[in-house]
Scaffold this motif. Sequence first.
Motif, mmCIF file in Angstrom:
data_model
loop_
_atom_site.group_PDB
_atom_site.id
_atom_site.type_symbol
_atom_site.label_atom_id
_atom_site.label_comp_id
_atom_site.label_asym_id
_atom_site.label_seq_id
_atom_site.Cartn_x
_atom_site.Cartn_y
_atom_site.Cartn_z
ATOM 1 N N ARG A 14 -28.871 21.066 -20.264
ATOM 2 C CA ARG A 14 -29.850 20.590 -21.254
ATOM 3 C C ARG A 14 -29.378 19.232 -21.768
ATOM 4 N N PRO A 15 -30.317 18.338 -22.070
ATOM 5 C CA PRO A 15 -29.896 17.024 -22.577
ATOM 6 C C PRO A 15 -29.053 17.151 -23.853
ATOM 7 N N LEU A 16 -28.083 16.280 -23.979
ATOM 8 C CA LEU A 16 -27.325 16.159 -25.232
ATOM 9 C C LEU A 16 -28.104 15.193 -26.104
ATOM 10 N N ASP A 17 -28.953 15.736 -26.980
ATOM 11 C CA ASP A 17 -29.866 14.843 -27.706
ATOM 12 C C ASP A 17 -30.064 15.238 -29.169
ATOM 13 N N THR A 18 -29.390 16.308 -29.634
ATOM 14 C CA THR A 18 -29.639 16.812 -30.982
ATOM 15 C C THR A 18 -28.398 16.642 -31.855
ATOM 16 N N PRO A 19 -28.400 15.666 -32.771
ATOM 17 C CA PRO A 19 -27.222 15.508 -33.625
ATOM 18 C C PRO A 19 -27.118 16.654 -34.635
ATOM 19 N N PRO A 20 -25.936 16.882 -35.241
ATOM 20 C CA PRO A 20 -24.695 16.168 -34.942
ATOM 21 C C PRO A 20 -24.118 16.560 -33.581
ATOM 22 N N PHE A 21 -23.278 15.669 -33.055
ATOM 23 C CA PHE A 21 -22.607 15.888 -31.772
ATOM 24 C C PHE A 21 -21.165 16.332 -32.030
ATOM 25 N N ASP B 294 -29.129 30.555 -15.210
ATOM 26 C CA ASP B 294 -30.544 30.290 -15.509
ATOM 27 C C ASP B 294 -31.145 29.219 -14.603
ATOM 28 N N GLY B 295 -30.341 28.652 -13.707
ATOM 29 C CA GLY B 295 -30.870 27.665 -12.764
ATOM 30 C C GLY B 295 -31.322 26.360 -13.403
ATOM 31 N N MET B 296 -31.090 26.190 -14.704
ATOM 32 C CA MET B 296 -31.457 24.913 -15.344
ATOM 33 C C MET B 296 -30.456 23.865 -14.879
ATOM 34 N N ALA B 297 -30.918 22.963 -14.017
ATOM 35 C CA ALA B 297 -29.990 22.071 -13.327
ATOM 36 C C ALA B 297 -30.388 20.612 -13.501
ATOM 37 N N THR B 298 -29.431 19.750 -13.216
ATOM 38 C CA THR B 298 -29.746 18.325 -13.113
ATOM 39 C C THR B 298 -30.121 18.028 -11.669
ATOM 40 N N GLU B 299 -30.747 16.869 -11.484
ATOM 41 C CA GLU B 299 -31.170 16.477 -10.147
ATOM 42 C C GLU B 299 -30.749 15.035 -9.919
ATOM 43 N N ALA C 113 -31.146 12.098 -18.422
ATOM 44 C CA ALA C 113 -32.307 11.730 -17.603
ATOM 45 C C ALA C 113 -32.429 12.629 -16.372
ATOM 46 N N ALA C 114 -31.307 13.224 -15.940
ATOM 47 C CA ALA C 114 -31.313 14.053 -14.726
ATOM 48 C C ALA C 114 -31.638 15.520 -15.009
ATOM 49 N N CYS C 115 -31.707 15.904 -16.296
ATOM 50 C CA CYS C 115 -31.991 17.313 -16.634
ATOM 51 C C CYS C 115 -33.436 17.650 -16.281
ATOM 52 N N ARG C 116 -33.643 18.837 -15.723
ATOM 53 C CA ARG C 116 -34.973 19.296 -15.329
ATOM 54 C C ARG C 116 -35.399 20.454 -16.220
ATOM 55 N N PRO C 117 -36.711 20.625 -16.443
ATOM 56 C CA PRO C 117 -37.160 21.714 -17.326
ATOM 57 C C PRO C 117 -36.838 23.091 -16.745
ATOM 58 N N ALA D 113 -23.326 5.806 -21.567
ATOM 59 C CA ALA D 113 -24.006 5.640 -20.272
ATOM 60 C C ALA D 113 -23.977 6.941 -19.471
ATOM 61 N N THR D 114 -22.820 7.628 -19.462
ATOM 62 C CA THR D 114 -22.699 8.906 -18.747
ATOM 63 C C THR D 114 -23.669 9.943 -19.310
ATOM 64 N N VAL D 115 -23.737 10.008 -20.643
ATOM 65 C CA VAL D 115 -24.628 10.983 -21.294
ATOM 66 C C VAL D 115 -26.088 10.637 -21.010
#
Length: 465
Positions: free
Chosen positions: A383-390, A367-372, A354-358, A347-349
């Motif tokens: 950046r989203p944690l979305d690419t396995p393996p983790f 780099d200012g890549m932030a969540t909102e 979902a809060a990561c912005r491009p 749930a945390t991940v």
Amino acid sequence: MSHRTPPDTYDIAVVGGGNAALCAAITAAEAGARVVILEGAPEPYRGGNSRHTRNFRCMHRGPMSVLTDAYGEDEYFDDLMLVTKGKTDEHLARMAIRTSEECLPWMESHGVQFQPSLSGTLSLSRTNAFFLGGGKALVNAYYNTAEDLGVEVHYDAQVTHVHRDGQKITHLEAEIAGQPQVVRAKAFVLASGGFQADIDWLARAWGPAARNFLIRGTPYNRGVVLRDMLDQGADSVGDPTQCHAVAIDGRAPKYDGGIVTRLDCVPFSIVVNKDGERFYNEGEDVWPKRYAIWGRLVAAQPDQVGFALIDAKSIDLFMPSVFPPIKADSIPELAQKMGLDPERVAATVAEFNAACRPGTFHPTELDGMATEGLQINKTNWARPLDTPPFYGYQLRPGVTFTYLGLKVSDQAQVQSPEGPIRNLWAAGEIMAGSILGQGYLAGFGMTIGTVFGRIAGKEAAAHVA
């Protein structure tokens, strides 16, 4: 060599055997003084925390030795103020910074060799000069230089008492190779480190949580000499709960794991506590300016433990870890392997993703890549944690050295309410709290030790002469 009975009187007795002690001993011996080093550790462990170091933070006005570009006094001082949040003695700090420039050629002329910084070492090629062969090579070079100058060295030489008589030190009591000895000298330099290896003292300062800390520095820095001087009314500086503590691999040994146990993955991670909750902004600033706050942050979490989670996109962006990360094909599986609640972590991940912005990802700079919209936003490298393996690492607080210390003057002379103690100087971690009120800047401990070690050696030799 290390078990001879000491003669009646030396010019200068140096207590400790790391970088600051060696710089003091070499400087004093070059000025003609008869010097003895009393190193509490056995010979293979000589050098205190200096054995674990890799670099020296150095001011320079242009390219110098292995350093690129320029790193001026004001920028260096601003970097220090950022991490100490203003808890520093500006006068002593600026003196250390300015003097660091002349230290580098001095180090080279006394056997220390430098190398260009490796890629991935916290992006320090402009600010920090790396030792060829690391801190152990630096320590060995200085011992060779000291012995060439006739400095006598005793290992397994634990000083138990520094005898203060008014504003003067008369002698030391020590155990050398298990035998009680009295060491007399005309002047004394204390360079015996902090108290972090005394877990009971840490627990008195911090509370019971400190028993869960790992001590990544030497097991021989138990603060015996520091305690003795404070008990005898020397002025103290710094806060016993402040220290250089970093987040290290939870599988590290209790003592002496050194630099290899540090984990540099945090800026590219989501870090959660044992309840699966994030608790701090992982992307607050570049890692050299932030790695040293994470020990403290983890120390404040339940059971003094944190967990860094990353995905396949980030595994090659930081220095490889000494122990391989825990690996899984999904976030719930990773959580389970790490002893965390899989649903809570998933749930945390998901909320974080979902809060990561491009944005454009730059691993080595802000780099200012932030969540909102999160309660705790990640402000860079989000950046989203979305690419396995983790992958995952358990984080524990790893204490390098403590900041409670002896107050010194510009001349490195130890102070007391009655004024300076006439024939006593201090250098290195035993007085670093004068400058480091909190936080830490990579390579700055070596700067303090080198600058104040040389000053202490010079002043002690002048006093004797």
